[in-house]
Design a protein around this motif. Structure first.
Motif, short mmCIF file in Angstrom:
data_model
loop_
_atom_site.label_atom_id
_atom_site.label_comp_id
_atom_site.label_asym_id
_atom_site.label_seq_id
_atom_site.Cartn_x
_atom_site.Cartn_y
_atom_site.Cartn_z
N ASP A 1 31.06 -40.28 -22.96
CA ASP A 1 29.63 -40.07 -22.81
C ASP A 1 29.21 -40.68 -21.47
N PRO A 2 28.70 -39.89 -20.54
CA PRO A 2 28.40 -38.46 -20.70
C PRO A 2 29.65 -37.59 -20.63
N LEU A 3 29.57 -36.41 -21.26
CA LEU A 3 30.66 -35.44 -21.27
C LEU A 3 30.32 -34.35 -20.25
N PRO A 4 31.06 -34.28 -19.13
CA PRO A 4 30.66 -33.37 -18.05
C PRO A 4 31.02 -31.92 -18.33
N TRP B 1 25.74 -32.59 -18.04
CA TRP B 1 26.48 -33.40 -19.01
C TRP B 1 25.93 -33.17 -20.42
N VAL B 2 26.80 -33.36 -21.40
CA VAL B 2 26.37 -33.52 -22.79
C VAL B 2 26.24 -35.02 -23.04
N TYR C 1 22.98 -34.40 -30.06
CA TYR C 1 23.22 -34.52 -28.62
C TYR C 1 22.03 -33.99 -27.83
N GLN C 2 22.08 -34.22 -26.52
CA GLN C 2 21.13 -33.64 -25.58
C GLN C 2 21.88 -33.21 -24.32
N ILE C 3 21.21 -32.46 -23.47
CA ILE C 3 21.75 -32.03 -22.19
C ILE C 3 21.10 -32.85 -21.09
N GLU C 4 21.92 -33.30 -20.13
CA GLU C 4 21.39 -33.97 -18.95
C GLU C 4 21.82 -33.19 -17.71
N ILE C 5 20.89 -33.01 -16.78
CA ILE C 5 21.20 -32.26 -15.56
C ILE C 5 20.84 -33.10 -14.33
N GLU D 1 17.31 -35.08 -15.30
CA GLU D 1 16.45 -34.74 -16.42
C GLU D 1 17.31 -34.62 -17.68
N ARG D 2 16.75 -35.03 -18.80
CA ARG D 2 17.46 -35.00 -20.07
C ARG D 2 16.58 -34.33 -21.11
#
Length: 383
Positions: free
Chosen positions: A62-65, A52-53, A89-93, A100-101
């Protein structure tokens, strides 16, 4: 981009299945995020289950998949990003049960704040103002660190005092009081900004005092001891020690977010003592039109203060410069307060940016704000 042009990521999809070298070449050519007209494509590469963003853009999910491209390890999502926009922004996985972000590993552009760093996506049309970077031709001002004994706060209060280049004790200067002063210096490059704007004759030479809080959530939302320290201790002391113009029209309060409330509430408690204010994304949250503020207990005193002012508005300064980002939740209350301030007889200049609630947005607004409040001569001078 024109209607006939295809997004780069869609052209890549035409080449399925993808191998590693093809993806390498694609990323090397385009980088990330990919900006094409008003489209921004965010990318992530990795063997994960979901991506996700994460952002704080009002109106954007938000989150933007992101979606995996074929069977590869490249993920992508495309969204609209209007011209002139700037987004942090950040990346989340997710991999199994592990989340994790982190900052975007494909994007080296970062913004910093007291909360840490974030990746930056800038749309077409956004430019960092040229007066933000160090100008070797601009003579630097001086920062002087002081400890001021405050009876109101019952402690020694640290401040940093900015003296402009060519400071002359025979000359008189206006005063700018900056809330969250340390953060403005560190995250909004405000000393460099002042040096450059004064050098370019956009802003008159001024003295600025940068004041950090000790307990921000307590001292900034309409706190009587804080206001008393600013108006009855700090300003009189500086006026006694420095060649300041001792007149309300030459004194300005400024702050962002909760710091904007600190500036505003100080002006309300001491009406007419300051001639102007600069409020950036001020937390002007109110509930007099029948909704919950949703900000938690920290916002309760803010809401009480703003509600009371809206009930009985009064002119507390002559001139007010306000700015807010259209991508932040505070855009609606800021817009709503502009006619309230104008109704009191205050001259208000209000501007919006395609940005969020962050320090680089506030930095970018300093040029217009300071040059309107402290206009420089903008003419040739000879030494």
């Amino acid at each position: 981009m024109s209607p006939t042009e295809r997004l780069a990521v869609n052209t890549l999809r035409d080449r399925l299945p993808l191998d590693g070298p093809t993806i390498d070449r694609f990323l090397e050519r385009y980088g990330a995020p990919i900006i094409e007209g008003e489209r921004a494509t965010f990318l992530y590469r990795g063997d994960v289950d979901e991506v996700w963003v994460r952002h704080r853009v009002v109106g954007l999910p938000d989150p933007l998949p992101l979606k995996r491209i074929g069977d590869s390890d490249l993920w992508a999502v495309t969204t609209v990003l209007p011209e002139g926009s700037r987004v942090e922004y950040q990346i989340e996985i997710r991999k199994g049960e592990h989340y994790e972000r982190f900052n975007d590993p494909l994007n080296g552009r970062l913004a910093h704040s007291p909360m840490g760093s974030s990746s930056v996506c800038a749309a077409i049309g956004y430019r960092v103002p040229d007066w933000v970077a160090h100008d070797p031709e601009a003579r630097p001002g001086t920062l002087v660190e002081e400890q001021i004994r405050s009876k109101a706060l019952r402690r020694d209060q640290p401040v940093q005092i900015y003296l402009p280049a060519r400071f002359n004790s025979a000359q008189r200067y206006p005063l700018l009081v900056v809330h969250d002063g340390t953060d403005y210096l560190e995250f909004a490059a405000m000393k460099t900004v002042l040096d450059n704007l004064i050098h370019r004759l956009d802003v008159d030479p001024l003295v600025a005092v940068f004041v950090p809080p000790r307990d921000r959530l307590k001292e900034y939302p309409n706190h009587a001891p804080h206001a008393r320290f600013i108006a009855r201790e700090l300003v009189p002391l500086l006026t006694e020690r420095l060649p300041l113009i001792d007149a309300p029209e030459e004194r300005c309060l400024m702050g962002s977010s909760f710091g904007g409330i600190a500036a505003f509430s100080t002006a309300v408690r001491y009406p007419g003592f300051f001639g102007s204010m600069l409020l950036q994304s001020a937390s002007l949250v109110f509930t007099d039109i029948g909704f919950e503020h949703g900000g938690g207990p920290a916002f309760d005193p803010v809401v009480k203060f703003v509600n009371r002012f809206r009930e009985k508005p009064s002119q507390v300064v002559d001139r007010l410069y306000m700015t807010c980002g259209v991508y932040e939740p505070l855009i609606t209350p800021n817009r709503s307060m502009v006619p309230v301030f104008r109704h009191t007889g205050t001259t208000v200049r209000y501007t919006e940016s395609r940005d969020g609630h962050n320090w680089e947005n506030w930095r970018d607004g300093l040029g217009d704000g300071l040059s309107w409040l402290f206009p420089g001569p903008q003419k040739f001078v000879y030494e």
